[in-house]
Design a protein around this motif. Structure first.
Motif, PDB file in Angstrom:
ATOM      1  N   ARG A 138      20.443   2.052 -24.567  1.00  0.00           N
ATOM      2  CA  ARG A 138      20.535   3.479 -24.885  1.00  0.00           C
ATOM      3  C   ARG A 138      19.384   4.259 -24.267  1.00  0.00           C
ATOM      4  N   GLU A 139      18.945   3.854 -23.109  1.00  0.00           N
ATOM      5  CA  GLU A 139      17.840   4.537 -22.423  1.00  0.00           C
ATOM      6  C   GLU A 139      18.161   6.019 -22.245  1.00  0.00           C
ATOM      7  N   GLY A 140      17.229   6.852 -22.645  1.00  0.00           N
ATOM      8  CA  GLY A 140      17.433   8.292 -22.528  1.00  0.00           C
ATOM      9  C   GLY A 140      17.713   8.946 -23.861  1.00  0.00           C
ATOM     10  N   ASP A 141      18.261   8.189 -24.801  1.00  0.00           N
ATOM     11  CA  ASP A 141      18.485   8.737 -26.135  1.00  0.00           C
ATOM     12  C   ASP A 141      17.229   8.579 -26.976  1.00  0.00           C
ATOM     13  N   ARG A 142      17.013   9.542 -27.856  1.00  0.00           N
ATOM     14  CA  ARG A 142      15.958   9.397 -28.857  1.00  0.00           C
ATOM     15  C   ARG A 142      16.610   8.716 -30.055  1.00  0.00           C
ATOM     16  N   MET A 143      16.198   7.495 -30.326  1.00  0.00           N
ATOM     17  CA  MET A 143      16.863   6.707 -31.354  1.00  0.00           C
ATOM     18  C   MET A 143      16.044   6.673 -32.631  1.00  0.00           C
ATOM     19  N   GLY A 144      16.766   6.615 -33.737  1.00  0.00           N
ATOM     20  CA  GLY A 144      16.156   6.451 -35.044  1.00  0.00           C
ATOM     21  C   GLY A 144      16.828   5.311 -35.765  1.00  0.00           C
ATOM     22  N   LEU A 145      16.188   4.832 -36.839  1.00  0.00           N
ATOM     23  CA  LEU A 145      16.696   3.659 -37.533  1.00  0.00           C
ATOM     24  C   LEU A 145      16.554   3.872 -39.041  1.00  0.00           C
ATOM     25  N   ILE A 146      17.668   3.707 -39.754  1.00  0.00           N
ATOM     26  CA  ILE A 146      17.674   3.782 -41.214  1.00  0.00           C
ATOM     27  C   ILE A 146      18.327   2.510 -41.753  1.00  0.00           C
ATOM     28  N   PHE A 147      17.678   1.888 -42.735  1.00  0.00           N
ATOM     29  CA  PHE A 147      18.269   0.749 -43.426  1.00  0.00           C
ATOM     30  C   PHE A 147      18.583   1.172 -44.862  1.00  0.00           C
ATOM     31  N   PHE A 148      19.684   0.678 -45.345  1.00  0.00           N
ATOM     32  CA  PHE A 148      20.061   1.078 -46.697  1.00  0.00           C
ATOM     33  C   PHE A 148      20.661  -0.088 -47.470  1.00  0.00           C
ATOM     34  N   GLY A 149      20.480   0.011 -48.775  1.00  0.00           N
ATOM     35  CA  GLY A 149      21.091  -0.887 -49.743  1.00  0.00           C
ATOM     36  C   GLY A 149      21.347  -0.033 -50.964  1.00  0.00           C
ATOM     37  N   SER A 150      20.599  -0.308 -52.025  1.00  0.00           N
ATOM     38  CA  SER A 150      20.682   0.564 -53.190  1.00  0.00           C
ATOM     39  C   SER A 150      20.099   1.935 -52.879  1.00  0.00           C
ATOM     40  N   SER A 151      19.092   1.966 -51.984  1.00  0.00           N
ATOM     41  CA  SER A 151      18.491   3.205 -51.501  1.00  0.00           C
ATOM     42  C   SER A 151      18.456   3.160 -49.979  1.00  0.00           C
ATOM     43  N   ALA A 152      18.139   4.282 -49.380  1.00  0.00           N
ATOM     44  CA  ALA A 152      18.063   4.376 -47.916  1.00  0.00           C
ATOM     45  C   ALA A 152      16.630   4.689 -47.505  1.00  0.00           C
ATOM     46  N   TYR A 153      16.156   3.984 -46.466  1.00  0.00           N
ATOM     47  CA  TYR A 153      14.775   4.152 -46.017  1.00  0.00           C
ATOM     48  C   TYR A 153      14.744   4.346 -44.502  1.00  0.00           C
ATOM     49  N   ILE A 154      13.883   5.263 -44.066  1.00  0.00           N
ATOM     50  CA  ILE A 154      13.692   5.473 -42.626  1.00  0.00           C
ATOM     51  C   ILE A 154      12.787   4.380 -42.096  1.00  0.00           C
ATOM     52  N   ASP A 278      30.273  -1.676 -26.300  1.00  0.00           N
ATOM     53  CA  ASP A 278      30.665  -1.246 -24.952  1.00  0.00           C
ATOM     54  C   ASP A 278      31.572  -0.026 -25.021  1.00  0.00           C
ATOM     55  N   GLU A 279      32.502  -0.041 -25.969  1.00  0.00           N
ATOM     56  CA  GLU A 279      33.403   1.100 -26.137  1.00  0.00           C
ATOM     57  C   GLU A 279      32.631   2.334 -26.596  1.00  0.00           C
ATOM     58  N   LEU A 280      31.653   2.110 -27.456  1.00  0.00           N
ATOM     59  CA  LEU A 280      30.827   3.220 -27.935  1.00  0.00           C
ATOM     60  C   LEU A 280      30.009   3.819 -26.794  1.00  0.00           C
ATOM     61  N   ASN A 281      29.556   2.981 -25.879  1.00  0.00           N
ATOM     62  CA  ASN A 281      28.834   3.480 -24.706  1.00  0.00           C
ATOM     63  C   ASN A 281      29.720   4.348 -23.829  1.00  0.00           C
ATOM     64  N   ARG A 282      31.016   4.035 -23.805  1.00  0.00           N
ATOM     65  CA  ARG A 282      31.947   4.871 -23.036  1.00  0.00           C
ATOM     66  C   ARG A 282      32.228   6.177 -23.761  1.00  0.00           C
ATOM     67  N   LEU A 283      32.315   6.117 -25.078  1.00  0.00           N
ATOM     68  CA  LEU A 283      32.580   7.334 -25.852  1.00  0.00           C
ATOM     69  C   LEU A 283      31.373   8.264 -25.856  1.00  0.00           C
ATOM     70  N   GLU A 284      30.191   7.683 -25.924  1.00  0.00           N
ATOM     71  CA  GLU A 284      28.949   8.462 -25.927  1.00  0.00           C
ATOM     72  C   GLU A 284      28.082   7.999 -24.762  1.00  0.00           C
ATOM     73  N   PRO A 285      28.495   8.328 -23.523  1.00  0.00           N
ATOM     74  CA  PRO A 285      27.754   7.812 -22.361  1.00  0.00           C
ATOM     75  C   PRO A 285      26.369   8.438 -22.246  1.00  0.00           C
ATOM     76  N   ILE A 286      25.469   7.682 -21.655  1.00  0.00           N
ATOM     77  CA  ILE A 286      24.134   8.205 -21.367  1.00  0.00           C
ATOM     78  C   ILE A 286      24.255   9.224 -20.244  1.00  0.00           C
ATOM     79  N   GLU A 287      23.642  10.367 -20.408  1.00  0.00           N
ATOM     80  CA  GLU A 287      23.743  11.439 -19.430  1.00  0.00           C
ATOM     81  C   GLU A 287      22.611  11.347 -18.415  1.00  0.00           C
ATOM     82  N   TYR A 288      22.963  11.629 -17.156  1.00  0.00           N
ATOM     83  CA  TYR A 288      21.982  11.604 -16.076  1.00  0.00           C
ATOM     84  C   TYR A 288      21.935  12.973 -15.409  1.00  0.00           C
TER      85      TYR A 288
END
Length: 334
Positions: A138-154, A278-288
């Protein structure tokens, strides 16, 4: 990468005839020098009837020096014209999107029914191994990460540093966010992250293997909030809902994705999850976008070095000729 030879300042070569124009148009340089006193010059003048006139010593043209100086001038112009090798414009990754991964790490993700290379492993271990590769692509995207169970944490705020995001993913394990699965709370936490950023294109990837067990906010209500904020929520259901060990609520996940103009995918093993990414990469391609700066290799020092070499060569030859001429005159006088 192919490179093309270009001259940046081609107009410099219009100066090529400049030395010749100066030579032809400007008057010759006149230098006065002491003359030889000749006795009885007046009598000689009366005897011959000639009138005295001014005179000058004119040096003969040296073809060798003329040629070398011409070559030096051409080389200097070549250096000033800035010859260069220009490569094709590089395609630069255009950062224009926030991509948020929201992953379920409730206790159910510890079940060993995930098939990876023919072996059964924990669901979370299988998902994590594939997510590593997905994040790196996902080079070029600003990525974030959240994990969740009973609660959600950044786990990782939005950042272009995918290495850091990947490291945060590796450190996470099942049960760190609680035992239950609170999908609604996880989506709301993601919305809060998006609200704190200015980039308009927002994509959320929600991975879960269970049914929502939260009571504070329902998943569909959270999805409606995401829709109002123009957040696309792609959902991935982990596991096979037809098996006795799965509590996957596909109906809710499908409705979440449809409400936010995204899609739902089901992943039952590593191979299928790779296909989904792979399908998700086609749906949301990295822009150049084309980089305005073109890689250039300057070559001006080559003609400049040739001009310097010719100048030294000419000076050396003239010095040798002068020494030889003096030695010859000395021998003749002896």
């Amino acid at each position: 990468m192919p490179e093309n030879f270009e001259i940046a300042h081609i107009w410099v070569f219009w100066l090529l005839p400049l030395p010749f124009l100066i030579y032809w148009l400007l008057p010759p340089l006149r230098l006065k020098s002491a003359s030889l006193s000749m006795p009885n010059f007046g009598k000689v003048q009366e005897y011959t009837g000639e009138k005295p006139r001014s005179s000058a010593m004119i040096k003969r043209r040296n073809f060798f020096s003329f040629t070398i100086l011409t070559l030096i001038w051409i080389c200097l112009l070549g250096a000033l014209s800035s010859p260069q090798l220009v490569a094709d414009p590089e395609m630069k990754v255009k950062t224009s999107r926030n991509f948020l991964v929201v992953a379920d790490i409730s206790f159910s993700m510890a079940q060993k029914d995930w098939v990876d290379n023919g072996q059964k492993v924990r669901r979370w271990d299988g998902v994590k191994s594939v997510m590593h590769e997905f994040i790196s692509k996902r080079e070029g995207d600003r990525m974030g990460l959240i994990f969740f169970g009973s609660s959600a944490y950044i786990q990782a705020p939005f950042t272009p540093d995918l290495v850091t995001v990947d490291a945060m993913l590796e450190e996470a394990d099942v049960g760190m966010a609680g035992q239950m699965t609170n999908i609604g709370k996880a989506i709301v936490k993601g919305i809060e992250m998006f609200d704190q950023d200015t980039i308009k294109t927002k994509v959320m990837l929600l991975l879960t293997d269970g049914i929502d067990a939260g009571t504070e906010i329902l998943p569909l209500d959270a999805a409606d909030m995401a829709k109002k904020d123009s957040i696309m929520v792609y959902t991935i259901g982990i596991g096979d809902p037809n098996s006795g060990s799965s509590d996957l609520d596909e109906k809710t996940l499908v409705e979440i994705s449809e409400m936010t103009n995204a899609q739902y995918f089901r992943a039952i093993d590593t191979e299928r999850l790779n296909e989904i990414y792979d399908e998700l990469n086609r749906l949301e391609p990295i822009e150049y976008e084309e980089e305005e700066f073109k890689p250039k290799t300057l070559l001006f020092y080559y003609p400049l070095a040739v001009a310097l070499f010719l100048a030294i060569f000419q000076s050396l030859i003239l010095s040798i000729y002068k020494v030889f001429h003096q030695f010859k005159n000395k021998n003749n006088n002896d």
